[in-house]
Design a protein around this motif. Sequence first.
Motif, short mmCIF file in Angstrom:
data_model
loop_
_atom_site.label_atom_id
_atom_site.label_comp_id
_atom_site.label_asym_id
_atom_site.label_seq_id
_atom_site.Cartn_x
_atom_site.Cartn_y
_atom_site.Cartn_z
N ALA A 75 18.00 14.31 -10.04
CA ALA A 75 18.36 15.58 -10.69
C ALA A 75 17.55 16.74 -10.11
O ALA A 75 18.00 17.89 -10.13
CB ALA A 75 18.14 15.49 -12.19
N LYS A 76 16.35 16.42 -9.62
CA LYS A 76 15.47 17.45 -9.04
C LYS A 76 15.46 17.40 -7.51
O LYS A 76 14.72 18.15 -6.87
CB LYS A 76 14.04 17.28 -9.56
CG LYS A 76 13.90 17.51 -11.06
CD LYS A 76 12.44 17.39 -11.50
CE LYS A 76 12.30 17.66 -12.99
NZ LYS A 76 10.89 17.53 -13.44
N ASN A 77 16.26 16.51 -6.93
CA ASN A 77 16.29 16.37 -5.47
C ASN A 77 14.90 16.16 -4.89
O ASN A 77 14.53 16.76 -3.87
CB ASN A 77 16.95 17.59 -4.81
CG ASN A 77 18.45 17.60 -4.97
OD1 ASN A 77 19.04 16.69 -5.55
ND2 ASN A 77 19.09 18.65 -4.48
N THR A 78 14.13 15.31 -5.54
CA THR A 78 12.73 15.13 -5.16
C THR A 78 12.37 13.65 -5.13
O THR A 78 12.80 12.89 -6.01
CB THR A 78 11.80 15.88 -6.12
OG1 THR A 78 12.15 17.27 -6.14
CG2 THR A 78 10.35 15.74 -5.70
N VAL A 79 11.59 13.28 -4.13
CA VAL A 79 11.03 11.94 -4.06
C VAL A 79 9.50 12.07 -4.13
O VAL A 79 8.93 13.05 -3.64
CB VAL A 79 11.48 11.20 -2.79
CG1 VAL A 79 10.99 11.91 -1.53
CG2 VAL A 79 11.02 9.75 -2.80
N TYR A 80 8.88 11.10 -4.77
CA TYR A 80 7.44 11.15 -5.00
C TYR A 80 6.76 9.93 -4.38
O TYR A 80 7.35 8.87 -4.21
CB TYR A 80 7.15 11.16 -6.50
CG TYR A 80 7.82 12.28 -7.25
CD1 TYR A 80 9.02 12.05 -7.94
CD2 TYR A 80 7.28 13.56 -7.29
CE1 TYR A 80 9.65 13.07 -8.63
CE2 TYR A 80 7.89 14.58 -7.98
CZ TYR A 80 9.08 14.33 -8.66
OH TYR A 80 9.69 15.35 -9.34
N LEU A 81 5.47 10.11 -4.09
CA LEU A 81 4.64 8.98 -3.69
C LEU A 81 3.34 9.10 -4.49
O LEU A 81 2.52 9.98 -4.22
CB LEU A 81 4.36 9.00 -2.19
CG LEU A 81 3.57 7.78 -1.68
CD1 LEU A 81 4.44 6.52 -1.79
CD2 LEU A 81 3.11 7.98 -0.24
N GLN A 82 3.20 8.23 -5.48
CA GLN A 82 1.97 8.17 -6.27
C GLN A 82 1.00 7.26 -5.54
O GLN A 82 1.31 6.08 -5.30
CB GLN A 82 2.26 7.65 -7.67
CG GLN A 82 1.03 7.49 -8.54
CD GLN A 82 0.38 8.81 -8.88
OE1 GLN A 82 1.06 9.78 -9.22
NE2 GLN A 82 -0.94 8.87 -8.80
N MET A 83 -0.16 7.78 -5.21
CA MET A 83 -1.15 7.03 -4.45
C MET A 83 -2.41 6.86 -5.29
O MET A 83 -3.06 7.85 -5.64
CB MET A 83 -1.48 7.76 -3.14
CG MET A 83 -0.24 8.08 -2.30
SD MET A 83 -0.64 8.79 -0.69
CE MET A 83 -1.40 10.34 -1.20
N ASN A 84 -2.72 5.64 -5.63
CA ASN A 84 -3.91 5.31 -6.42
C ASN A 84 -4.88 4.48 -5.59
O ASN A 84 -4.51 3.91 -4.56
CB ASN A 84 -3.50 4.53 -7.68
CG ASN A 84 -2.60 5.32 -8.59
OD1 ASN A 84 -2.66 6.55 -8.66
ND2 ASN A 84 -1.71 4.62 -9.30
N SER A 85 -6.11 4.40 -6.06
CA SER A 85 -7.14 3.60 -5.39
C SER A 85 -7.19 3.91 -3.89
O SER A 85 -7.20 3.02 -3.04
CB SER A 85 -6.87 2.10 -5.60
OG SER A 85 -6.85 1.79 -6.97
N LEU A 86 -7.22 5.18 -3.59
CA LEU A 86 -7.17 5.60 -2.19
C LEU A 86 -8.41 5.16 -1.43
O LEU A 86 -9.52 5.09 -1.98
CB LEU A 86 -7.01 7.12 -2.11
CG LEU A 86 -5.58 7.61 -2.38
CD1 LEU A 86 -5.56 9.08 -2.74
CD2 LEU A 86 -4.70 7.35 -1.17
N LYS A 87 -8.18 4.84 -0.15
CA LYS A 87 -9.25 4.38 0.73
C LYS A 87 -9.36 5.34 1.93
O LYS A 87 -8.37 6.00 2.28
CB LYS A 87 -8.91 2.98 1.25
CG LYS A 87 -8.64 1.95 0.17
CD LYS A 87 -8.19 0.63 0.78
CE LYS A 87 -7.89 -0.40 -0.28
NZ LYS A 87 -7.45 -1.70 0.32
N PRO A 88 -10.51 5.39 2.58
CA PRO A 88 -10.64 6.25 3.76
C PRO A 88 -9.58 5.97 4.82
O PRO A 88 -9.12 6.89 5.51
CB PRO A 88 -12.04 5.94 4.26
CG PRO A 88 -12.80 5.55 3.03
CD PRO A 88 -11.80 4.80 2.19
N GLU A 89 -9.15 4.72 4.93
CA GLU A 89 -8.14 4.38 5.93
C GLU A 89 -6.74 4.88 5.57
O GLU A 89 -5.82 4.76 6.38
CB GLU A 89 -8.10 2.86 6.18
CG GLU A 89 -7.98 2.02 4.93
CD GLU A 89 -9.34 1.51 4.44
OE1 GLU A 89 -10.31 2.29 4.45
OE2 GLU A 89 -9.40 0.32 4.05
N ASP A 90 -6.58 5.45 4.39
CA ASP A 90 -5.31 6.09 4.02
C ASP A 90 -5.22 7.51 4.56
O ASP A 90 -4.18 8.15 4.44
CB ASP A 90 -5.15 6.13 2.50
CG ASP A 90 -5.00 4.75 1.89
OD1 ASP A 90 -5.61 4.51 0.82
OD2 ASP A 90 -4.27 3.91 2.46
#
Length: 127
Positions: A75-90
Amino acid sequence: QVQLVESGGGLVQAGGSLRLSCAASGRTFSSYAMGWFRQAPGKEREFVAAISWSGGNTNYADSVKGRFTISRDNAKNTVYLQMNSLKPEDTAVYYCAADKWKQRPLTSSLPQTYNPWGQGTQVTVSS
């Protein structure tokens, strides 16, 4: 001509979270699978996650499975990426992309199956 615009990147400490957004315009967004890829300095672009046009099928790289979640709001023409527990290699520039094929039954992890691409958003994870 479809356009994709990413937002939500930034600097975060290891263990933190960020949510990336990708807003689409100019095409029937809900009919196309969407993917997230990333590229770190000196490395090739790599697959992160994908979601089918209906949202019923998702796929993740092993390196982010259990930490990242892809979702979409047609409905909002939007895709999301929720990123948790992020690491330096991300740490990388994150790109969203739209599938070339309308209503592909399964998601693809291959960059060549996606076009167009957004301009990217920088994610930096400090240790």
